[in-house]
Motif scaffolding. Structure first.
Motif, mmCIF file in Angstrom:
data_model
loop_
_atom_site.group_PDB
_atom_site.id
_atom_site.type_symbol
_atom_site.label_atom_id
_atom_site.label_comp_id
_atom_site.label_asym_id
_atom_site.label_seq_id
_atom_site.Cartn_x
_atom_site.Cartn_y
_atom_site.Cartn_z
ATOM 1 N N UNK A 84 0.782 -1.125 -0.039
ATOM 2 C CA UNK A 84 0.005 -0.010 0.089
ATOM 3 C C UNK A 84 1.074 1.406 0.002
ATOM 4 N N UNK A 85 2.230 1.273 0.098
ATOM 5 C CA UNK A 85 3.061 2.419 0.213
ATOM 6 C C UNK A 85 3.482 2.518 -1.386
ATOM 7 N N UNK A 112 -7.924 20.657 7.038
ATOM 8 C CA UNK A 112 -6.680 21.827 7.463
ATOM 9 C C UNK A 112 -5.329 21.473 7.046
ATOM 10 N N UNK A 113 -5.255 20.832 6.175
ATOM 11 C CA UNK A 113 -4.031 20.727 5.375
ATOM 12 C C UNK A 113 -2.780 19.908 6.036
ATOM 13 N N UNK A 114 -3.410 19.143 7.245
ATOM 14 C CA UNK A 114 -2.260 18.076 7.977
ATOM 15 C C UNK A 114 -2.261 17.009 7.195
ATOM 16 N N UNK A 115 -1.373 17.085 6.312
ATOM 17 C CA UNK A 115 -1.145 15.997 5.237
ATOM 18 C C UNK A 115 -0.652 14.692 5.660
ATOM 19 N N UNK A 116 0.431 14.592 6.422
ATOM 20 C CA UNK A 116 0.913 13.430 6.970
ATOM 21 C C UNK A 116 0.117 12.968 7.877
ATOM 22 N N UNK A 117 -0.589 13.349 8.748
ATOM 23 C CA UNK A 117 -1.436 12.880 9.770
ATOM 24 C C UNK A 117 -2.686 12.099 9.080
ATOM 25 N N UNK A 118 -3.300 12.930 8.095
ATOM 26 C CA UNK A 118 -4.313 12.728 7.397
ATOM 27 C C UNK A 118 -3.722 11.132 6.803
ATOM 28 N N UNK A 119 -2.667 11.190 5.908
ATOM 29 C CA UNK A 119 -2.551 9.872 5.178
ATOM 30 C C UNK A 119 -2.140 8.776 6.125
ATOM 31 N N UNK A 120 -1.621 9.238 7.398
ATOM 32 C CA UNK A 120 -1.414 7.924 8.006
ATOM 33 C C UNK A 120 -2.622 7.353 8.629
ATOM 34 N N UNK A 121 -3.729 8.272 9.042
ATOM 35 C CA UNK A 121 -4.982 7.853 9.292
ATOM 36 C C UNK A 121 -5.701 6.765 8.388
ATOM 37 N N UNK A 122 -5.444 7.505 7.107
ATOM 38 C CA UNK A 122 -6.472 6.793 6.137
ATOM 39 C C UNK A 122 -5.827 5.524 5.635
ATOM 40 N N UNK A 123 -4.259 5.604 5.573
ATOM 41 C CA UNK A 123 -3.575 4.262 5.232
ATOM 42 C C UNK A 123 -4.091 3.147 6.365
ATOM 43 N N UNK A 124 -4.068 3.510 7.576
ATOM 44 C CA UNK A 124 -4.617 2.370 8.506
ATOM 45 C C UNK A 124 -6.002 1.937 8.060
ATOM 46 N N UNK A 125 -6.801 2.897 8.039
ATOM 47 C CA UNK A 125 -8.275 2.346 7.567
ATOM 48 C C UNK A 125 -8.179 1.761 6.257
ATOM 49 N N UNK A 126 -7.473 1.848 5.433
ATOM 50 C CA UNK A 126 -7.574 1.269 4.045
ATOM 51 C C UNK A 126 -7.005 -0.243 4.521
ATOM 52 N N UNK A 154 -1.335 4.562 -0.932
ATOM 53 C CA UNK A 154 -2.717 4.260 -1.424
ATOM 54 C C UNK A 154 -3.472 5.515 -0.729
ATOM 55 N N UNK A 155 -3.276 5.847 0.264
ATOM 56 C CA UNK A 155 -3.962 6.698 1.031
ATOM 57 C C UNK A 155 -4.192 8.107 0.379
ATOM 58 N N UNK A 156 -3.374 8.485 -0.695
ATOM 59 C CA UNK A 156 -3.483 9.448 -1.488
ATOM 60 C C UNK A 156 -4.354 9.433 -2.770
ATOM 61 N N UNK A 165 -1.331 -5.272 -7.175
ATOM 62 C CA UNK A 165 -1.649 -5.032 -5.772
ATOM 63 C C UNK A 165 -2.601 -3.859 -5.523
ATOM 64 N N UNK A 166 -2.417 -2.846 -6.550
ATOM 65 C CA UNK A 166 -3.474 -1.738 -6.717
ATOM 66 C C UNK A 166 -4.733 -2.279 -7.034
ATOM 67 N N UNK A 167 -4.901 -3.019 -8.044
ATOM 68 C CA UNK A 167 -6.128 -3.608 -8.558
ATOM 69 C C UNK A 167 -6.949 -4.340 -7.506
ATOM 70 N N UNK A 168 -6.041 -5.227 -6.787
ATOM 71 C CA UNK A 168 -6.792 -5.863 -5.455
ATOM 72 C C UNK A 168 -7.228 -4.751 -4.481
ATOM 73 N N UNK A 169 -6.444 -3.785 -4.221
ATOM 74 C CA UNK A 169 -6.831 -2.562 -3.316
ATOM 75 C C UNK A 169 -8.200 -2.104 -3.744
#
Length: 580
Positions: free
Chosen positions: A408-409, A527-541, A475-477, A417-421
């Motif tokens: 996912x990175x 709020x444009x907190x990009x890295x925290x946003x990506x980290x949280x969404x990556x975990x959800x994914x 993938x979170x982006x 891998x992306x198609x499966x996701x």
């Protein structure tokens, strides 16, 4: 062996108007040995753009010979063609002739490849939504009077009628009349060949299309087994099969080589066998499951099996479109299964889904990294007359420890891998951020017309250049939002941060959830907190992908066949005694 042409080719020129009239009357035919129509919408647009700019569009090679009465297909058109002494058979130039004839005829407007218009203000060709009635020829309609459908631009009486109904664009009519003249009168050079021996024309076709680029196996097969030109009904081809399946299922266009392999797989497990003797019963005895089958029957039955395999992918396996199929060879194996077992029972269908996703996740590496080896081994597991045994053997062939989740990175839409996701995201029924309505397969298909990957339906949340290198390809982006026009989806990610005024809170929350977002992650994005946003969404994914694959692969379940296939022997007297 071909001995060459009896007469030298005659050089001539056709204006576009005359050329398409000949095509519409059925005087232009396509030999069976020709490849199928391969152009997409962008290719058709480039052709018309070249004509408007006065560029050469290449010459045609036409074979003059008799033709019988038949109902023929030319791109989007179905034509009742009469018999004639001298028809024009296209040896070279099929893509151009088909594009002109289909895009300039009202009946071609039902096909997304040919539903085109010219924007008089922007001075460019643009696609139109295809009409819904393929067998009718209504006056094409657009909501913007400065956007002229090509059948209107090409037909002077219709063009006059158009401006009579739209006086608000009268200032543009001189430009339209000039374009009409250019389009109708553009010269197309052609060579006319009179030759009785069709093998000579096959030889010419082979040389013209092999020079500098080797023919694919599917194209060689088509030329070798083209069928008789005297048949009134045109022979089914791999390209036509792909188009018909796409039209029925909105699955996208399967490439000819995959269709070819699927047709061969149904008939025999070794899809890499010698194809020149495919329909010679004496030579194929023992290697073909249907040794007495002729070419047309094989193609028709192959299409039926392939269609059932596509239905299985969409309805059972959750793979809505060809661009989301992790590996194409999976469709080849499934076609063999459904070619021999058209209606598997529910238990075996579920086991097939389990096998499909386990195989997709493991990849061809378990077959020494070769898709060729994977097809050969897996097709060999499908034995005619034994559905349960075949499914059990397929599952046994991919019995391995549970593999890790797809990467996912490094999210690349052309990688498995992306198609499966993305299939796991599609299972959430991703919603349109503007109205909260789930996207359907037809919208996905429209967004991916002429595309070999799903890239045009997957949007960036943030431009990669704004992200740290370590997070740039996560993938979170990415968001699965299949808009048909790129400009509509440019700010698709940012539109999720805010609830539209007309959208209820519940619909907004459901929309966020369909994209693996929460109000909290939306707030981080806003709020444009990009890295925290990506980290949280990556975990959800990650969590969702793990759950999705657990449902599809069912790793912890026994691969038990249907109950009625189990052999339960009666207890003997001795057994009864032992249990007392």
């Amino acid at each position: 062996m071909p001995t060459g042409l009896d007469n030298r080719p005659e050089a001539t020129t056709y204006e576009v108007e005359r050329l398409v009239q000949l095509a519409w009357r059925g005087q232009i035919r396509v030999p069976h040995f020709q490849r199928g129509f391969r152009w997409g919408r962008d290719d058709v647009i480039r052709l018309f753009d070249s004509i408007i700019k006065g560029y050469p569009v290449g010459s045609l090679l036409l074979w003059l010979r008799p033709a019988q009465k038949q109902r023929l297909t030319l791109g989007a058109l179905s034509i009742d063609a009469p018999s004639m002494e001298e028809a024009l058979w296209v040896v070279d130039g099929q893509q151009r002739v088909t594009s002109l004839a289909s895009a300039l005829h009202p009946a071609g407007m039902h096909d997304s490849r040919f539903a085109l218009a010219y924007d008089l203000r922007e001075e460019r060709f643009v696609p139109l939504p295809p009409t819904t009635e393929p067998n009718t020829a209504p006056l094409p309609f657009t909501t913007e009077p400065h956007i002229l459908p090509l059948p209107v631009l090409f037909d002077l009486p219709r063009l006059l009628q158009w401006f009579a109904h739209h006086p608000e664009v009268a200032a543009l009519q001189d430009r339209a009349y000039t374009l009409t003249t250019i389009l109708r009168q553009h010269p197309v050079p052609a060579y006319l060949v009179k030759q009785e021996d069709p093998e000579v024309l096959r030889d010419i076709f082979d040389r013209m299309n092999s020079y500098g680029k080797r023919l694919s196996r599917a194209e060689i097969f088509t030329a070798l087994h083209a069928g008789d030109e005297s048949d009134q009904e045109p022979a089914l081809t791999f390209g036509v099969m792909a188009e018909q399946i796409d039209r029925q299922r909105a699955f996208g266009r399967i490439d000819d080589d995959t269709v070819h392999s699927s047709v061969l797989a149904r008939r025999g497990p070794n899809v890499h066998r010698e194809i020149r003797l495919e329909f010679s019963t004496a030579e194929r005895q023992g290697t073909i499951d249907f040794p007495g089958e002729d070419r047309d029957t094989a193609f028709r039955k192959g299409e039926e099996a392939l269609l059932r395999a596509v239905e299985f992918l969409q309805e059972d396996a959750g793979i809505p479109h060809f661009t989301l199929l992790p590996y194409r060879y999976l469709l080849v194996v499934l076609t063999r299964v459904f070619g021999h077992f058209p209606n598997p029972d529910p238990t075996n269908r579920r086991l097939l889904r389990r096998w499909l996703w386990r195989t997709a996740l493991l990849g061809p590496e378990i077959f020494r990294g070769s898709t060729t080896g994977a097809v050969r081994q897996l097709c060999g597991k499908v034995r005619p007359g034994d559905l349960t045994g075949s499914v059990q053997d397929l599952l046994a062939a991919v019995e391995r420890p549970i593999p890790p989740l797809p990467e996912l990175r490094r999210f690349r839409t052309n990688e498995a891998s992306a198609k499966i996701t993305l299939c796991s995201w599609w299972a959430l029924q991703p919603c349109d951020p503007s109205n909260g309505k789930p996207f359907d397969t037809s919208q996905l298909a429209d967004a991916l017309i002429d595309r070999s990957t799903v890239a045009d339906a997957v949007r960036y949340v943030y431009p990669p250049s704004l992200l740290p290198t370590s997070h740039r390809w996560w993938a979170a982006n990415r968001l699965f939002i299949p808009f048909t026009e790129d400009e509509v989806g440019k700010n698709a990610g940012h539109s999720l941060w805010f609830r539209p005024p007309t959208m209820s809170k519940k619909v907004w929350l459901d929309t966020l959830h369909s994209h693996l977002l929460t109000p909290e992650t939306a707030e981080l994005g806003r709020a444009q907190n990009i890295v925290p946003f990506l980290q949280q969404r990556q975990q959800a994914i990650t969590n969702h992908l793990r759950d999705f694959l657990a449902r599809m692969c069912e790793w912890d379940f026994e691969d038990t066949p249907p109950i009625d296939q189990l052999l339960i022997e009666d207890l003997t007297d001795e057994d009864d005694h032992d249990t007392l």
